[in-house]
Structures are given as C-alpha cells and as structure tokens.
Design a protein around this motif. Structure first.
Motif, PDB file in Angstrom:
ATOM      1  N   GLN A   4     -16.419  11.504  18.537  1.00  0.00           N
ATOM      2  CA  GLN A   4     -15.270  11.545  17.635  1.00  0.00           C
ATOM      3  C   GLN A   4     -14.081  10.904  18.318  1.00  0.00           C
ATOM      4  OE1 GLN A   4     -15.176  12.838  14.368  1.00  0.00           O
ATOM      5  NE2 GLN A   4     -13.167  11.866  14.337  1.00  0.00           N
ATOM      6  N   ALA A   5     -13.663   9.756  17.808  1.00  0.00           N
ATOM      7  CA  ALA A   5     -12.509   9.052  18.363  1.00  0.00           C
ATOM      8  C   ALA A   5     -11.262   9.394  17.571  1.00  0.00           C
ATOM      9  CB  ALA A   5     -12.744   7.551  18.334  1.00  0.00           C
ATOM     10  N   SER A   6     -10.147   9.433  18.266  1.00  0.00           N
ATOM     11  CA  SER A   6      -8.881   9.710  17.606  1.00  0.00           C
ATOM     12  C   SER A   6      -7.743   9.110  18.425  1.00  0.00           C
ATOM     13  CB  SER A   6      -8.678  11.215  17.448  1.00  0.00           C
ATOM     14  OG  SER A   6      -8.645  11.850  18.717  1.00  0.00           O
ATOM     15  N   GLY A   7      -6.542   9.079  17.823  1.00  0.00           N
ATOM     16  CA  GLY A   7      -5.366   8.646  18.554  1.00  0.00           C
ATOM     17  C   GLY A   7      -4.811   7.291  18.172  1.00  0.00           C
ATOM     18  N   GLY A   8      -5.492   6.574  17.296  1.00  0.00           N
ATOM     19  CA  GLY A   8      -4.983   5.279  16.894  1.00  0.00           C
ATOM     20  C   GLY A   8      -3.721   5.412  16.052  1.00  0.00           C
ATOM     21  N   GLY A   9      -3.067   4.282  15.821  1.00  0.00           N
ATOM     22  CA  GLY A   9      -1.865   4.291  15.005  1.00  0.00           C
ATOM     23  C   GLY A   9      -1.116   2.985  15.104  1.00  0.00           C
ATOM     24  N   LEU A  10       0.091   3.015  14.603  1.00  0.00           N
ATOM     25  CA  LEU A  10       0.967   1.838  14.603  1.00  0.00           C
ATOM     26  C   LEU A  10       2.036   2.021  15.683  1.00  0.00           C
ATOM     27  CD1 LEU A  10       2.090  -0.780  13.328  1.00  0.00           C
ATOM     28  CD2 LEU A  10       3.344   0.686  11.721  1.00  0.00           C
ATOM     29  N   VAL A  11       2.193   1.004  16.500  1.00  0.00           N
ATOM     30  CA  VAL A  11       3.176   1.077  17.581  1.00  0.00           C
ATOM     31  C   VAL A  11       3.796  -0.301  17.763  1.00  0.00           C
ATOM     32  CG1 VAL A  11       1.458   0.585  19.366  1.00  0.00           C
ATOM     33  CG2 VAL A  11       3.532   1.861  19.952  1.00  0.00           C
ATOM     34  N   GLN A  12       5.024  -0.333  18.228  1.00  0.00           N
ATOM     35  CA  GLN A  12       5.677  -1.611  18.495  1.00  0.00           C
ATOM     36  C   GLN A  12       5.203  -2.174  19.833  1.00  0.00           C
ATOM     37  OE1 GLN A  12       9.921  -0.880  18.230  1.00  0.00           O
ATOM     38  NE2 GLN A  12       9.933  -1.480  16.067  1.00  0.00           N
ATOM     39  N   ALA A  13       5.315  -3.459  19.959  1.00  0.00           N
ATOM     40  CA  ALA A  13       4.961  -4.105  21.220  1.00  0.00           C
ATOM     41  C   ALA A  13       5.743  -3.476  22.365  1.00  0.00           C
ATOM     42  CB  ALA A  13       5.244  -5.598  21.139  1.00  0.00           C
ATOM     43  N   GLY A  14       5.046  -3.228  23.464  1.00  0.00           N
ATOM     44  CA  GLY A  14       5.660  -2.567  24.607  1.00  0.00           C
ATOM     45  C   GLY A  14       5.470  -1.064  24.603  1.00  0.00           C
ATOM     46  N   SER A  62      -8.052  -8.511  30.548  1.00  0.00           N
ATOM     47  CA  SER A  62      -6.862  -8.549  29.700  1.00  0.00           C
ATOM     48  C   SER A  62      -6.143  -7.211  29.603  1.00  0.00           C
ATOM     49  CB  SER A  62      -7.224  -9.053  28.308  1.00  0.00           C
ATOM     50  OG  SER A  62      -8.192  -8.214  27.712  1.00  0.00           O
ATOM     51  N   VAL A  63      -6.791  -6.118  30.012  1.00  0.00           N
ATOM     52  CA  VAL A  63      -6.138  -4.802  29.920  1.00  0.00           C
ATOM     53  C   VAL A  63      -5.851  -4.197  31.289  1.00  0.00           C
ATOM     54  CG1 VAL A  63      -7.325  -4.417  27.735  1.00  0.00           C
ATOM     55  CG2 VAL A  63      -8.207  -3.324  29.814  1.00  0.00           C
ATOM     56  N   LYS A  64      -6.323  -4.833  32.348  1.00  0.00           N
ATOM     57  CA  LYS A  64      -6.093  -4.305  33.694  1.00  0.00           C
ATOM     58  C   LYS A  64      -4.604  -4.174  33.963  1.00  0.00           C
ATOM     59  CE  LYS A  64     -10.299  -5.874  36.043  1.00  0.00           C
ATOM     60  NZ  LYS A  64     -10.860  -6.809  37.050  1.00  0.00           N
ATOM     61  N   GLY A  65      -4.215  -3.032  34.526  1.00  0.00           N
ATOM     62  CA  GLY A  65      -2.818  -2.797  34.831  1.00  0.00           C
ATOM     63  C   GLY A  65      -2.032  -2.211  33.676  1.00  0.00           C
ATOM     64  N   ARG A  66      -2.623  -2.241  32.488  1.00  0.00           N
ATOM     65  CA  ARG A  66      -1.934  -1.683  31.310  1.00  0.00           C
ATOM     66  C   ARG A  66      -2.666  -0.479  30.727  1.00  0.00           C
ATOM     67  NH1 ARG A  66      -1.543  -4.524  26.789  1.00  0.00           N
ATOM     68  NH2 ARG A  66      -3.457  -5.750  27.136  1.00  0.00           N
ATOM     69  N   PHE A  67      -3.980  -0.512  30.760  1.00  0.00           N
ATOM     70  CA  PHE A  67      -4.796   0.570  30.218  1.00  0.00           C
ATOM     71  C   PHE A  67      -5.388   1.375  31.370  1.00  0.00           C
ATOM     72  CE2 PHE A  67      -6.191  -1.535  25.938  1.00  0.00           C
ATOM     73  CZ  PHE A  67      -4.860  -1.812  25.654  1.00  0.00           C
ATOM     74  N   THR A  68      -5.500   2.691  31.146  1.00  0.00           N
ATOM     75  CA  THR A  68      -6.141   3.565  32.117  1.00  0.00           C
ATOM     76  C   THR A  68      -7.140   4.447  31.401  1.00  0.00           C
ATOM     77  OG1 THR A  68      -4.149   3.621  33.503  1.00  0.00           O
ATOM     78  CG2 THR A  68      -5.808   5.326  33.883  1.00  0.00           C
ATOM     79  N   ILE A  69      -8.381   4.384  31.846  1.00  0.00           N
ATOM     80  CA  ILE A  69      -9.429   5.211  31.256  1.00  0.00           C
ATOM     81  C   ILE A  69      -9.649   6.420  32.160  1.00  0.00           C
ATOM     82  CG2 ILE A  69     -11.351   4.001  32.390  1.00  0.00           C
ATOM     83  CD1 ILE A  69     -12.913   4.330  29.729  1.00  0.00           C
ATOM     84  N   TYR A  79     -10.615   9.493  27.634  1.00  0.00           N
ATOM     85  CA  TYR A  79      -9.300   9.082  27.159  1.00  0.00           C
ATOM     86  C   TYR A  79      -9.043   7.625  27.532  1.00  0.00           C
ATOM     87  CZ  TYR A  79      -8.826  14.152  27.223  1.00  0.00           C
ATOM     88  OH  TYR A  79      -9.029  15.496  27.036  1.00  0.00           O
ATOM     89  N   LEU A  80      -8.214   6.987  26.732  1.00  0.00           N
ATOM     90  CA  LEU A  80      -7.751   5.643  27.074  1.00  0.00           C
ATOM     91  C   LEU A  80      -6.241   5.621  26.878  1.00  0.00           C
ATOM     92  CD1 LEU A  80      -8.673   2.809  27.983  1.00  0.00           C
ATOM     93  CD2 LEU A  80      -8.607   2.141  25.560  1.00  0.00           C
ATOM     94  N   GLN A  81      -5.520   5.629  27.978  1.00  0.00           N
ATOM     95  CA  GLN A  81      -4.068   5.519  27.933  1.00  0.00           C
ATOM     96  C   GLN A  81      -3.707   4.045  27.902  1.00  0.00           C
ATOM     97  OE1 GLN A  81      -1.631   7.966  27.796  1.00  0.00           O
ATOM     98  NE2 GLN A  81      -0.228   6.246  27.486  1.00  0.00           N
ATOM     99  N   MET A  82      -3.040   3.641  26.839  1.00  0.00           N
ATOM    100  CA  MET A  82      -2.706   2.239  26.648  1.00  0.00           C
ATOM    101  C   MET A  82      -1.191   2.077  26.711  1.00  0.00           C
ATOM    102  SD  MET A  82      -5.387   1.256  23.604  1.00  0.00           S
ATOM    103  CE  MET A  82      -4.541   2.250  22.385  1.00  0.00           C
ATOM    104  N   ASN A  83      -0.725   1.385  27.720  1.00  0.00           N
ATOM    105  CA  ASN A  83       0.702   1.126  27.907  1.00  0.00           C
ATOM    106  C   ASN A  83       0.986  -0.358  27.752  1.00  0.00           C
ATOM    107  OD1 ASN A  83       1.060   3.882  28.551  1.00  0.00           O
ATOM    108  ND2 ASN A  83       0.701   3.478  30.730  1.00  0.00           N
ATOM    109  N   SER A  84       2.251  -0.677  27.592  1.00  0.00           N
ATOM    110  CA  SER A  84       2.687  -2.075  27.463  1.00  0.00           C
ATOM    111  C   SER A  84       1.842  -2.815  26.435  1.00  0.00           C
ATOM    112  CB  SER A  84       2.611  -2.784  28.822  1.00  0.00           C
ATOM    113  OG  SER A  84       3.409  -2.124  29.782  1.00  0.00           O
ATOM    114  N   LEU A  85       1.664  -2.191  25.307  1.00  0.00           N
ATOM    115  CA  LEU A  85       0.792  -2.766  24.283  1.00  0.00           C
ATOM    116  C   LEU A  85       1.342  -4.084  23.771  1.00  0.00           C
ATOM    117  CD1 LEU A  85      -0.211   0.511  22.490  1.00  0.00           C
ATOM    118  CD2 LEU A  85      -1.822  -1.180  23.381  1.00  0.00           C
ATOM    119  N   LYS A  86       0.427  -4.965  23.434  1.00  0.00           N
ATOM    120  CA  LYS A  86       0.765  -6.288  22.923  1.00  0.00           C
ATOM    121  C   LYS A  86       0.150  -6.456  21.544  1.00  0.00           C
ATOM    122  CE  LYS A  86       0.354  -8.193  27.617  1.00  0.00           C
ATOM    123  NZ  LYS A  86      -0.336  -9.200  28.461  1.00  0.00           N
TER     124      LYS A  86
END
Length: 124
Positions: A4-14, A62-69, A79-86
C-alpha cells in the motif's frame, strides 16, 4: 502480499514529499523493496531501493542527493523522502517488493509484488 503506497500529492518545485509503502501478508519474505516511477508518456524507471537486511540503498543518478530511502523493519514499511523536488520528478510512483534471486534491485524483473501507484506532481 499487499503493498500500500501513500503520500503523493501536489508540491511546488523545491518542495518536499514523503512517500510510504506498507507491506502486509501472511508470507511476506522479500529481500528488498523499491520505488519505480512513470512519467506521462515515458517508460517506467527505477528510482530507489533498499534491502531489508543491512539497509543497503540504491538510487538512480537523477535523484541522488535529493531522495532518501529508508525502512522500518518492525512495521514492514518503506519510505521515500523526496527533497528539492523538480518538475521532472512528476510521475506516478510505484512501490514493489523483490528478491535477489530474481535479479538486481535496479531491474523491475527482480520484483514480484507491486503496489498501486501514488501520483506526485511538481509544479514549476
């Protein structure tokens, strides 16, 4: 086995989002779990993976340094923590459970259970 995946949504760049994937089932015995993503009009691609034992991690460049699993073994949750989203991170994100006997965690063929997708939209 159900994922069961969850946590998606709409976010601004960054901005940031955290995806979760909970695994359940009577005989859950995966070696690792991973996230794949599929952008509109593109093929599904590997994003990140983590082993249950030892916590070895794998990332697409492409996600190294921005995403942390990460994972919580007691909860069978990843979990997948996604920062500095593009904007190019916009995709449906799928979680999956895999076995080393089937192949590399970077290869979708190594996964034998898949969850439903969760949509991540990054606006510019």
């Amino acid at each position: 086995v159900q994922l069961q995946a969850s946590g998606g949504g709409l976010v601004q760049a960054g901005g940031s989002l955290r995806l979760s994937c909970a695994a359940s089932g009577r005989t859950f015995n995966g070696n690792f779990m991973g996230w794949f993503r599929q952008a509109p009009g593109k093929e599904r691609e590997f994003a990140a993976a983590i082993s249950w034992i030892g916590g070895r991690t794998y990332y697409v460049d492409s996600v190294k340094g921005r995403f942390t699993i990460s994972r919580d073994n007691a909860k069978n949750t990843m979990y997948l923590q996604m920062n500095s989203l593009k904007p190019e991170d916009t995709a449906v994100y799928y979680c999956a459970s895999g076995l080393y006997a089937l192949g590399s965690p970077r290869n979708s063929d190594a996964y034998n259970y898949w969850g439903q997708g969760t949509l991540v939209t990054v606006s510019s």
